[in-house]
Each structure stands twice: as C-alpha cells, then as structure tokens.
Design a protein around this motif. Sequence first.
Motif, mmCIF file in Angstrom:
data_model
loop_
_atom_site.group_PDB
_atom_site.id
_atom_site.type_symbol
_atom_site.label_atom_id
_atom_site.label_comp_id
_atom_site.label_asym_id
_atom_site.label_seq_id
_atom_site.Cartn_x
_atom_site.Cartn_y
_atom_site.Cartn_z
ATOM 1 N N ASP A 67 1.360 -64.560 6.955
ATOM 2 C CA ASP A 67 2.319 -63.999 8.300
ATOM 3 C C ASP A 67 2.361 -62.507 8.684
ATOM 4 O O ASP A 67 3.303 -62.100 8.459
ATOM 5 N N ILE A 68 1.360 -62.505 10.312
ATOM 6 C CA ILE A 68 1.221 -61.246 10.413
ATOM 7 C C ILE A 68 1.634 -60.515 12.254
ATOM 8 O O ILE A 68 1.347 -62.018 12.491
ATOM 9 N N THR A 69 2.397 -59.792 12.002
ATOM 10 C CA THR A 69 2.535 -59.524 13.584
ATOM 11 C C THR A 69 2.480 -57.683 13.774
ATOM 12 O O THR A 69 2.193 -56.812 12.778
ATOM 13 N N ALA A 70 1.660 -57.858 14.608
ATOM 14 C CA ALA A 70 1.112 -56.855 15.043
ATOM 15 C C ALA A 70 1.293 -55.767 16.982
ATOM 16 O O ALA A 70 1.809 -57.382 17.463
ATOM 17 N N GLY A 71 1.884 -55.049 16.956
ATOM 18 C CA GLY A 71 2.424 -54.658 17.957
ATOM 19 C C GLY A 71 3.554 -54.803 18.679
ATOM 20 O O GLY A 71 3.956 -55.031 19.982
ATOM 21 N N HIS A 72 4.506 -55.114 18.194
ATOM 22 C CA HIS A 72 5.668 -55.736 18.798
ATOM 23 C C HIS A 72 6.379 -54.262 18.583
ATOM 24 O O HIS A 72 7.534 -54.605 19.278
ATOM 25 N N ALA A 73 5.860 -53.236 18.273
ATOM 26 C CA ALA A 73 6.113 -51.506 18.816
ATOM 27 C C ALA A 73 6.091 -50.609 19.878
ATOM 28 O O ALA A 73 4.668 -51.104 19.636
ATOM 29 N N GLU A 74 5.872 -49.719 20.207
ATOM 30 C CA GLU A 74 5.106 -49.255 21.074
ATOM 31 C C GLU A 74 4.226 -48.224 19.818
ATOM 32 O O GLU A 74 4.315 -47.491 19.033
ATOM 33 N N ALA A 104 -10.656 -60.792 6.780
ATOM 34 C CA ALA A 104 -10.008 -60.713 5.582
ATOM 35 C C ALA A 104 -10.251 -61.488 4.741
ATOM 36 O O ALA A 104 -10.340 -63.352 4.255
ATOM 37 N N GLY A 105 -11.145 -61.534 5.024
ATOM 38 C CA GLY A 105 -12.901 -62.334 4.039
ATOM 39 C C GLY A 105 -12.425 -64.507 4.444
ATOM 40 O O GLY A 105 -13.179 -64.608 5.502
ATOM 41 N N LEU A 106 -12.274 -64.889 3.115
ATOM 42 C CA LEU A 106 -12.378 -66.363 3.560
ATOM 43 C C LEU A 106 -12.166 -66.578 4.553
ATOM 44 O O LEU A 106 -11.551 -67.984 4.790
ATOM 45 N N SER A 107 -10.209 -66.068 4.540
ATOM 46 C CA SER A 107 -9.741 -66.536 5.729
ATOM 47 C C SER A 107 -9.323 -65.922 6.874
ATOM 48 O O SER A 107 -8.359 -66.373 7.746
ATOM 49 N N GLY A 108 -10.645 -65.499 7.424
ATOM 50 C CA GLY A 108 -10.731 -65.666 8.741
ATOM 51 C C GLY A 108 -10.526 -64.161 8.795
ATOM 52 O O GLY A 108 -10.613 -62.948 8.608
ATOM 53 N N GLU A 109 -10.695 -63.956 10.482
ATOM 54 C CA GLU A 109 -10.136 -62.659 11.642
ATOM 55 C C GLU A 109 -9.305 -62.872 12.602
ATOM 56 O O GLU A 109 -8.911 -64.008 12.967
ATOM 57 N N LYS A 110 -8.340 -61.879 12.675
ATOM 58 C CA LYS A 110 -7.370 -63.034 13.861
ATOM 59 C C LYS A 110 -7.302 -61.219 14.616
ATOM 60 O O LYS A 110 -7.278 -59.672 14.298
ATOM 61 N N SER A 111 -6.962 -61.484 15.816
ATOM 62 C CA SER A 111 -7.052 -59.626 16.352
ATOM 63 C C SER A 111 -6.024 -59.598 17.358
ATOM 64 O O SER A 111 -5.099 -61.033 17.958
ATOM 65 N N TRP A 112 -5.489 -58.562 17.874
ATOM 66 C CA TRP A 112 -3.881 -58.582 18.666
ATOM 67 C C TRP A 112 -4.847 -57.128 20.167
ATOM 68 O O TRP A 112 -5.044 -56.273 19.551
ATOM 69 N N GLN A 113 -4.546 -58.259 21.608
ATOM 70 C CA GLN A 113 -5.147 -57.284 22.220
ATOM 71 C C GLN A 113 -3.352 -56.212 22.167
ATOM 72 O O GLN A 113 -1.972 -56.472 23.097
ATOM 73 N N LEU A 114 -3.639 -54.323 21.459
ATOM 74 C CA LEU A 114 -2.752 -54.007 21.368
ATOM 75 C C LEU A 114 -1.935 -53.051 23.076
ATOM 76 O O LEU A 114 -1.084 -52.870 22.932
#
Length: 208
Positions: A88-95, A197-207
């Motif tokens: 579980d990945i969270t990104a951009g939760h801080a400045e 992440a290879g076979l796990s796919g790709e995810k992205s965040w608009q920061l």
Amino acid sequence: MGGLLVLAGLGLIIFGLTRKRGQKWKGVLGGVLVLVVGAALSPSPEQGTQPAPAAQIGESPAQAPASQPSKASSTAEPGTTLRVGIWDITAGHAEIKRLKVLGNEYVNTRADDGFVYALVPVSVTNVSNKTDSLLFVTWVLQDSQGREYEVETLSDMYLPEGARLDLVDVPPGATRSGYLVYQVAENASGLVLIVRAGLSGEKSWQLE
C-alpha cells in the motif's frame, strides 16, 4: 405473361406441322399468331431494371464508427493510498520540498546548475505475510513537459535520519515513511510520481 404465349405459339406451330396437309396450315397459322402476341407482351431486357443510384458528389461510403480510444489510467490525487502488488503506497501526503542544497553546514551536496532537489514524501506498508523489499520498484518523477527524473539514490544520505525512506526488509504489516530525492529542473512544474512495479503494474500520483 408474354413468355407463356411465346411458348404456346411455338407449341402450336410444332403441333400443326405434324398434322395432315389440309389441317397443317391452321395449326401453323394459329401458332404464329400466338407467337406474335406473346412477343409483343414480353418485356424487353432493359425494362424492369433500374440503374443503381449514382453516389452524390462529396458523399463517401458509409463507414463503421471508429472504435473509441481507451482512456489512459487515471492519476491519483496527492495523499491517496494505492495498492501496488503487496504494497500500500501513499504519495504526496506532505509538502514537496525544493532545496538547492541538501545537508548541513558541515556535510552537504549542491544541485547542478539549473536544477534543484525535490523531496517527495512517500509512505509504504507491507500488506503481505512475509518480509519483503521494494528493490525492483522504479520510482519516476515526471513534470508537465514530459521530462522524467530518476531517484538520487546517494543523495538521501544528506537527509536527516528521520526523513530517510528505508525500503529494504519491511516486515509484514510494517509501514515505512520518508522522502524520495530527485534533481529536477528549476522550472519543473506539475510533478507526477509514477511507480512501475513490473507484473504488479503501474500507478501514479499528481503531486502538484
């Protein structure tokens, strides 16, 4: 109708020819009359056939509608948690911090000319039942101009100890938080973090 009379006339002519001499002319004459009437009633080869309508100028043949292009995968908002494989990945939760120099007055590093350091906050949680690492995950930062930046793996040594992101040997259920360090162009904007992440796919965040 005309075709049937023609056939009947031919039949009478043949029948008259087989009769006796005195009766032969009657059969032949009757067959000729029927044949003439049938020929008059028969449609000409050109009748009943209508030409195909000519295509109007500027018109093109009907075409099947083109298939709609598939929509690109959506980009998550800052602070959103996304599942990538067992993480579980969270990104951009801080400045996001932009610094020209990393470190302190004694030990530091300076960004190249025209670049600054961008510190991207990331938090990861191992949701599996075994200890694992994110060694094979690629973390790419992309700006609005399509330029991609790779993680400065050696620059995080200049971060304060609590700001470093340790992605090695994460126990089951454990969460690790910290910053990924990038060198980005000073005019970079619209930053997007892309996790591949290879076979796990790709995810992205608009920061931003």
